[in-house]
Scaffold this motif. Sequence first.
Motif, mmCIF file in Angstrom:
data_model
loop_
_atom_site.group_PDB
_atom_site.id
_atom_site.type_symbol
_atom_site.label_atom_id
_atom_site.label_comp_id
_atom_site.label_asym_id
_atom_site.label_seq_id
_atom_site.Cartn_x
_atom_site.Cartn_y
_atom_site.Cartn_z
ATOM 1 N N GLY A 32 -21.291 10.076 17.925
ATOM 2 C CA GLY A 32 -21.343 8.766 18.569
ATOM 3 C C GLY A 32 -20.305 7.870 17.941
ATOM 4 N N MET A 33 -19.547 7.191 18.761
ATOM 5 C CA MET A 33 -18.497 6.314 18.256
ATOM 6 C C MET A 33 -18.501 5.023 19.040
ATOM 7 N N GLY A 34 -18.135 3.955 18.364
ATOM 8 C CA GLY A 34 -18.103 2.688 19.083
ATOM 9 C C GLY A 34 -17.455 1.584 18.289
ATOM 10 N N TRP A 35 -17.483 0.409 18.883
ATOM 11 C CA TRP A 35 -16.934 -0.785 18.270
ATOM 12 C C TRP A 35 -17.914 -1.939 18.430
ATOM 13 N N TYR A 36 -17.985 -2.748 17.405
ATOM 14 C CA TYR A 36 -18.731 -3.997 17.428
ATOM 15 C C TYR A 36 -17.787 -5.102 16.970
ATOM 16 N N PRO A 40 -16.730 -15.863 14.182
ATOM 17 C CA PRO A 40 -17.192 -16.834 13.175
ATOM 18 C C PRO A 40 -18.444 -17.565 13.628
ATOM 19 N N GLY A 41 -19.461 -17.549 12.789
ATOM 20 C CA GLY A 41 -20.695 -18.259 13.084
ATOM 21 C C GLY A 41 -21.610 -17.573 14.072
ATOM 22 N N LYS A 42 -21.256 -16.344 14.462
ATOM 23 C CA LYS A 42 -22.070 -15.624 15.444
ATOM 24 C C LYS A 42 -22.542 -14.303 14.877
ATOM 25 N N GLU A 43 -23.519 -13.717 15.546
ATOM 26 C CA GLU A 43 -24.020 -12.424 15.136
ATOM 27 C C GLU A 43 -23.094 -11.312 15.628
ATOM 28 N N ARG A 44 -23.192 -10.190 14.952
ATOM 29 C CA ARG A 44 -22.414 -9.031 15.388
ATOM 30 C C ARG A 44 -22.915 -8.578 16.749
ATOM 31 N N GLU A 45 -21.981 -8.235 17.640
ATOM 32 C CA GLU A 45 -22.358 -7.821 18.979
ATOM 33 C C GLU A 45 -21.657 -6.525 19.363
ATOM 34 N N LEU A 46 -22.276 -5.830 20.288
ATOM 35 C CA LEU A 46 -21.713 -4.582 20.786
ATOM 36 C C LEU A 46 -20.483 -4.862 21.646
ATOM 37 N N VAL A 47 -19.435 -4.115 21.378
ATOM 38 C CA VAL A 47 -18.269 -4.105 22.265
ATOM 39 C C VAL A 47 -18.375 -2.881 23.167
ATOM 40 N N SER A 51 -21.739 7.715 23.375
ATOM 41 C CA SER A 51 -22.584 8.705 22.729
ATOM 42 C C SER A 51 -23.290 9.535 23.779
ATOM 43 N N GLY A 52 -23.371 10.845 23.546
ATOM 44 C CA GLY A 52 -24.096 11.716 24.452
ATOM 45 C C GLY A 52 -23.579 11.696 25.871
ATOM 46 N N GLY A 53 -22.279 11.493 26.038
ATOM 47 C CA GLY A 53 -21.704 11.479 27.374
ATOM 48 C C GLY A 53 -21.801 10.152 28.085
ATOM 49 N N ALA A 54 -22.447 9.187 27.481
ATOM 50 C CA ALA A 54 -22.597 7.871 28.105
ATOM 51 C C ALA A 54 -21.752 6.844 27.364
ATOM 52 N N THR A 55 -21.219 5.905 28.126
ATOM 53 C CA THR A 55 -20.418 4.824 27.556
ATOM 54 C C THR A 55 -21.016 3.493 27.985
ATOM 55 N N ASN A 56 -21.277 2.656 27.019
ATOM 56 C CA ASN A 56 -21.858 1.350 27.302
ATOM 57 C C ASN A 56 -20.956 0.251 26.763
ATOM 58 N N TYR A 57 -20.495 -0.606 27.639
ATOM 59 C CA TYR A 57 -19.648 -1.727 27.260
ATOM 60 C C TYR A 57 -20.468 -3.020 27.253
ATOM 61 N N GLY A 58 -20.127 -3.903 26.347
ATOM 62 C CA GLY A 58 -20.693 -5.228 26.389
ATOM 63 C C GLY A 58 -20.222 -5.940 27.651
ATOM 64 N N ASN A 59 -21.069 -6.799 28.191
ATOM 65 C CA ASN A 59 -20.743 -7.448 29.463
ATOM 66 C C ASN A 59 -19.452 -8.253 29.405
ATOM 67 N N SER A 60 -19.175 -8.838 28.272
ATOM 68 C CA SER A 60 -18.012 -9.715 28.166
ATOM 69 C C SER A 60 -16.685 -8.968 28.127
ATOM 70 N N VAL A 61 -16.717 -7.651 27.935
ATOM 71 C CA VAL A 61 -15.458 -6.902 27.838
ATOM 72 C C VAL A 61 -15.272 -5.890 28.954
ATOM 73 N N LYS A 62 -16.277 -5.744 29.806
ATOM 74 C CA LYS A 62 -16.179 -4.768 30.892
ATOM 75 C C LYS A 62 -14.955 -5.038 31.759
ATOM 76 N N ARG A 64 -11.934 -4.860 30.877
ATOM 77 C CA ARG A 64 -10.768 -5.262 30.083
ATOM 78 C C ARG A 64 -10.526 -4.343 28.890
ATOM 79 N N PHE A 65 -11.584 -3.831 28.321
ATOM 80 C CA PHE A 65 -11.479 -2.975 27.142
ATOM 81 C C PHE A 65 -11.809 -1.528 27.537
ATOM 82 N N THR A 66 -11.150 -0.595 26.848
ATOM 83 C CA THR A 66 -11.388 0.816 27.116
ATOM 84 C C THR A 66 -11.458 1.583 25.802
ATOM 85 N N ILE A 67 -12.508 2.366 25.659
ATOM 86 C CA ILE A 67 -12.646 3.217 24.485
ATOM 87 C C ILE A 67 -12.091 4.598 24.787
ATOM 88 N N SER A 68 -11.475 5.195 23.789
ATOM 89 C CA SER A 68 -11.065 6.589 23.888
ATOM 90 C C SER A 68 -11.227 7.204 22.503
#
Length: 113
Positions: A32-36, A40-47, A51-62, A64-68
């Motif tokens: 499983g690989m990913g980015w968070y 500043p002043g905010k909590e860590r969030e999923l980018v 994992s397991g053949g599924a890819t989940n993007y945070g709503n704010s980056v869908k 625009r961002f691409t994982i490879s």
Amino acid sequence: VQLQASGGGSVQPGGSLRLSCAASGTVFKSNGMGWYRQAPGKERELVVLQSGGATNYGNSVKGRFTISRDNDKNTVFLQMNSLKPEDTAVYYCNMFFFGRPYWGQGTLVTVSS
């Protein structure tokens, strides 16, 4: 296991950056690989998490961002396009080995005109 992230920097709005993260100290493949990110002043969030053949993007980056990834080299990439000021944050890579999460040291991305 150590993760080394790179590729952060400063860019103008609308620009692009590519982050990289490579794992060392293991001969096993990450399941499983990913980015968070943490602004500043905010909590860590999923980018994005892949994992397991599924890819989940945070709503704010869908759209625009691409994982490879290069599984043979235990390396994950994040292509970031159409960057916005609100994308400014420290970006952390994340990999799972045998169900245990490992984190990179973080790389700063600043989007500003």
